[in-house]
Design a protein around this motif. Structure first.
Motif, PDB file in Angstrom:
ATOM      1  N   LEU A   9       0.833  -1.210   0.000  1.00 37.12           N
ATOM      2  CA  LEU A   9       0.000   0.000   0.000  1.00 37.12           C
ATOM      3  C   LEU A   9       0.865   1.256   0.000  1.00 37.12           C
ATOM      4  CD1 LEU A   9      -2.816  -1.055   2.495  1.00 37.12           C
ATOM      5  CD2 LEU A   9      -3.032  -0.716   0.016  1.00 37.12           C
ATOM      6  N   TRP A  10       1.972   1.262   0.749  1.00 36.98           N
ATOM      7  CA  TRP A  10       2.884   2.406   0.720  1.00 36.98           C
ATOM      8  C   TRP A  10       3.453   2.619  -0.682  1.00 36.98           C
ATOM      9  CZ3 TRP A  10       5.065   0.291   5.871  1.00 36.98           C
ATOM     10  CH2 TRP A  10       4.462   0.966   6.948  1.00 36.98           C
ATOM     11  N   GLY A  11       3.814   1.513  -1.340  1.00 41.56           N
ATOM     12  CA  GLY A  11       4.352   1.636  -2.698  1.00 41.56           C
ATOM     13  C   GLY A  11       3.332   2.187  -3.672  1.00 41.56           C
ATOM     14  N   ILE A  12       2.095   1.695  -3.579  1.00 40.12           N
ATOM     15  CA  ILE A  12       1.044   2.170  -4.478  1.00 40.12           C
ATOM     16  C   ILE A  12       0.739   3.644  -4.229  1.00 40.12           C
ATOM     17  CG2 ILE A  12      -1.370   1.880  -5.150  1.00 40.12           C
ATOM     18  CD1 ILE A  12      -1.116  -1.076  -4.446  1.00 40.12           C
ATOM     19  N   SER A  13       0.797   4.074  -2.964  1.00 42.05           N
ATOM     20  CA  SER A  13       0.506   5.480  -2.653  1.00 42.05           C
ATOM     21  C   SER A  13       1.516   6.409  -3.327  1.00 42.05           C
ATOM     22  CB  SER A  13       0.488   5.714  -1.145  1.00 42.05           C
ATOM     23  OG  SER A  13       1.795   5.645  -0.594  1.00 42.05           O
ATOM     24  N   GLY A  14       2.767   5.957  -3.434  1.00 45.11           N
ATOM     25  CA  GLY A  14       3.753   6.759  -4.159  1.00 45.11           C
ATOM     26  C   GLY A  14       3.400   6.905  -5.623  1.00 45.11           C
ATOM     27  N   THR A  15       2.872   5.831  -6.227  1.00 52.65           N
ATOM     28  CA  THR A  15       2.446   5.891  -7.624  1.00 52.65           C
ATOM     29  C   THR A  15       1.225   6.792  -7.782  1.00 52.65           C
ATOM     30  OG1 THR A  15       3.231   3.612  -7.861  1.00 52.65           O
ATOM     31  CG2 THR A  15       1.907   4.501  -9.648  1.00 52.65           C
ATOM     32  N   TYR A  85       8.821  15.266  -3.749  1.00 55.31           N
ATOM     33  CA  TYR A  85       9.453  16.095  -4.782  1.00 55.31           C
ATOM     34  C   TYR A  85      10.345  15.241  -5.678  1.00 55.31           C
ATOM     35  CZ  TYR A  85      11.396  20.265  -6.959  1.00 55.31           C
ATOM     36  OH  TYR A  85      11.758  21.231  -7.862  1.00 55.31           O
ATOM     37  N   SER A  86      10.997  14.230  -5.085  1.00 59.47           N
ATOM     38  CA  SER A  86      11.787  13.304  -5.884  1.00 59.47           C
ATOM     39  C   SER A  86      10.910  12.543  -6.867  1.00 59.47           C
ATOM     40  CB  SER A  86      12.519  12.323  -4.952  1.00 59.47           C
ATOM     41  OG  SER A  86      13.247  11.367  -5.679  1.00 59.47           O
ATOM     42  N   ASN A  91      10.097   9.375 -10.960  1.00 58.77           N
ATOM     43  CA  ASN A  91       8.878   8.573 -10.892  1.00 58.77           C
ATOM     44  C   ASN A  91       8.836   7.884  -9.540  1.00 58.77           C
ATOM     45  OD1 ASN A  91      10.190   5.790 -11.211  1.00 58.77           O
ATOM     46  ND2 ASN A  91      10.884   6.853 -13.062  1.00 58.77           N
ATOM     47  N   ALA A  92       7.693   7.301  -9.214  1.00 61.49           N
ATOM     48  CA  ALA A  92       7.507   6.711  -7.894  1.00 61.49           C
ATOM     49  C   ALA A  92       8.471   5.562  -7.641  1.00 61.49           C
ATOM     50  CB  ALA A  92       6.059   6.227  -7.734  1.00 61.49           C
ATOM     51  N   ALA A  93       8.714   4.748  -8.668  1.00 62.65           N
ATOM     52  CA  ALA A  93       9.592   3.594  -8.490  1.00 62.65           C
ATOM     53  C   ALA A  93      11.017   4.026  -8.158  1.00 62.65           C
ATOM     54  CB  ALA A  93       9.583   2.741  -9.760  1.00 62.65           C
ATOM     55  N   THR A  94      11.567   4.928  -8.972  1.00 66.40           N
ATOM     56  CA  THR A  94      12.939   5.383  -8.755  1.00 66.40           C
ATOM     57  C   THR A  94      13.083   6.109  -7.427  1.00 66.40           C
ATOM     58  OG1 THR A  94      13.255   5.621 -11.150  1.00 66.40           O
ATOM     59  CG2 THR A  94      14.814   6.771  -9.717  1.00 66.40           C
ATOM     60  N   TRP A 154      17.651  14.989  -5.068  1.00 65.45           N
ATOM     61  CA  TRP A 154      16.508  14.943  -4.164  1.00 65.45           C
ATOM     62  C   TRP A 154      16.237  13.529  -3.671  1.00 65.45           C
ATOM     63  CZ3 TRP A 154      14.034  18.696  -1.634  1.00 65.45           C
ATOM     64  CH2 TRP A 154      14.268  20.025  -2.050  1.00 65.45           C
ATOM     65  N   GLY A 155      16.557  12.524  -4.483  1.00 63.51           N
ATOM     66  CA  GLY A 155      16.421  11.140  -4.035  1.00 63.51           C
ATOM     67  C   GLY A 155      17.387  10.822  -2.898  1.00 63.51           C
ATOM     68  N   ILE A 156      18.643  11.294  -3.022  1.00 63.35           N
ATOM     69  CA  ILE A 156      19.630  11.092  -1.960  1.00 63.35           C
ATOM     70  C   ILE A 156      19.237  11.887  -0.717  1.00 63.35           C
ATOM     71  CG2 ILE A 156      22.044  11.358  -1.308  1.00 63.35           C
ATOM     72  CD1 ILE A 156      21.531   9.192  -3.389  1.00 63.35           C
ATOM     73  N   LEU A 157      18.744  13.123  -0.914  1.00 64.15           N
ATOM     74  CA  LEU A 157      18.271  13.915   0.226  1.00 64.15           C
ATOM     75  C   LEU A 157      17.119  13.211   0.934  1.00 64.15           C
ATOM     76  CD1 LEU A 157      18.354  17.570  -1.197  1.00 64.15           C
ATOM     77  CD2 LEU A 157      19.875  16.571   0.535  1.00 64.15           C
ATOM     78  N   SER A 158      16.269  12.535   0.162  1.00 63.72           N
ATOM     79  CA  SER A 158      15.167  11.784   0.745  1.00 63.72           C
ATOM     80  C   SER A 158      15.687  10.657   1.624  1.00 63.72           C
ATOM     81  CB  SER A 158      14.283  11.222  -0.371  1.00 63.72           C
ATOM     82  OG  SER A 158      13.268  10.399   0.145  1.00 63.72           O
ATOM     83  N   ALA A 159      16.739   9.983   1.175  1.00 66.61           N
ATOM     84  CA  ALA A 159      17.336   8.909   1.966  1.00 66.61           C
ATOM     85  C   ALA A 159      17.958   9.457   3.252  1.00 66.61           C
ATOM     86  CB  ALA A 159      18.384   8.165   1.146  1.00 66.61           C
ATOM     87  N   ILE A 160      18.631  10.609   3.150  1.00 67.24           N
ATOM     88  CA  ILE A 160      19.235  11.232   4.338  1.00 67.24           C
ATOM     89  C   ILE A 160      18.138  11.668   5.317  1.00 67.24           C
ATOM     90  CG2 ILE A 160      20.600  13.194   5.156  1.00 67.24           C
ATOM     91  CD1 ILE A 160      22.140  13.055   2.505  1.00 67.24           C
ATOM     92  N   ALA A 161      17.063  12.250   4.769  1.00 61.49           N
ATOM     93  CA  ALA A 161      15.952  12.672   5.624  1.00 61.49           C
ATOM     94  C   ALA A 161      15.320  11.469   6.318  1.00 61.49           C
ATOM     95  CB  ALA A 161      14.900  13.407   4.788  1.00 61.49           C
TER      96      ALA A 161
END
Length: 301
Positions: A9-15, A85-86, A91-94, A154-161
């Motif tokens: 469900l978390w994965g689908i919500s990103g999509t 934002y990422s 896209n949601a997958a990446t 922004w993807g790396i910042l998301s991981a740090i956050a």
């Protein structure tokens, strides 16, 4: 089943978020703000219905107040905004896969804090995370990126956050329940962002599809998976439940490919596999790092 369903469900919500950004032209900041306000309110109501609720006990000590404010603004807002934002930049997958390298930053932090060298399994996990990220953003070529530089940043910042979000509230979680900490974190974070950005306007195009996607993010992407994941912890334990959550990036990728038609090549799948293996190694270690996320914290995406 409950732990895996929560992750799916978390994965689908990103999509669903990607759908709102790309198809309905919804601003990521607007979605982050209202998701936190609405979902935070729902989680607080859930906390209040619990027997011997501690929903208001968190406001009795000055240190607890400072901790929850710090978690709300620098933890919850940061992890929500960077992730969404990422998604809008790629896209949601990446975005989901890139955020999943967050545990590597957590392990690094504790290695430095405890003044010890990482174990062999942690070195292997770090190498796999770097290899997976490299394949995901370059497809194995040193000459160019397959996604924009801003999407990678922004993807790396998301991981740090996510790492900060995981580490910072450990003291709160020793004193208060997850619904209380996470509910106040989302609600205060949403109100803070609301006051900062004033997103009172209706961003994007709103029709039945938009409302369904938004409702899915709030209900099936936040409140429901939070509840069933907590229930799964009491049955199978935090370690196994957290390991099963590794299906989240897979669900995000599969739904994004099937629904939105994004291009996910063999290199993307290979990179995703390496990053999931990284999470599995760090989670299934015989002497796991004491991460609050593996005990009481839930990653509310």
């Amino acid at each position: 089943m409950m732990a895996m369903s929560a992750a799916i469900l978390w994965g689908i919500s990103g999509t669903c978020a990607q759908f709102l950004f790309e198809v309905k032209d919804v601003d990521p900041g607007w979605l982050v703000c209202w998701r936190m306000v609405v979902a935070g309110s729902a989680l607080l109501l859930f906390a209040l219905t619990r027997k011997n609720t501690d929903a208001f006990q968190i406001w009795k000590r000055r240190r607890d107040i400072l901790e929850i404010l710090l978690f709300s603004i620098l933890g919850m807002v940061a992890v929500q905004y960077t992730y969404f934002y990422s998604i809008s930049l790629s896209n949601a997958a990446t975005a989901t896969v890139l955020q999943y390298i967050g545990p590597v930053f957590v392990v690094t932090f504790y290695a430095i804090k405890n003044k010890r060298w990482p174990r062999l399994s942690e070195y292997i996990a770090l190498g796999l995370a770097l290899l997976g990220t490299f394949l995901l953003v370059t497809h194995g070529s040193f000459d160019s990126l397959v996604i924009s530089e801003m999407a990678v940043i922004w993807g790396i910042l998301s991981a740090i956050a996510l790492a900060f979000y995981t580490i910072q509230p450990v003291q709160l979680l020793r004193r208060f329940s997850s619904p209380t900490v996470t509910g106040w974190g989302m609600f205060i974070g949403g109100i803070s962002y609301l006051l900062y950005s004033a997103p009172y306007y209706w961003s994007g195009q709103w029709d039945i599809e938009s409302w369904l996607a938004f409702a899915f993010i709030i209900i099936l992407g936040t409140v429901v998976p939070f509840s069933i994941f907590l229930a799964s912890l009491n049955i199978i334990g935090a370690q196994t439940a957290s390991l099963l959550c590794s299906v989240e990036p897979l669900s995000a990728a599969l739904v994004a490919v099937a629904w939105l038609g994004i291009s996910f090549t063999g290199m993307d799948w290979l990179g995703t596999f390496f990053i999931i293996i990284t999470v599995a190694i760090l989670t299934y270690s015989k002497r796991p790092v004491k991460l609050p996320a593996l005990r009481k914290m839930v990653k509310l995406r």
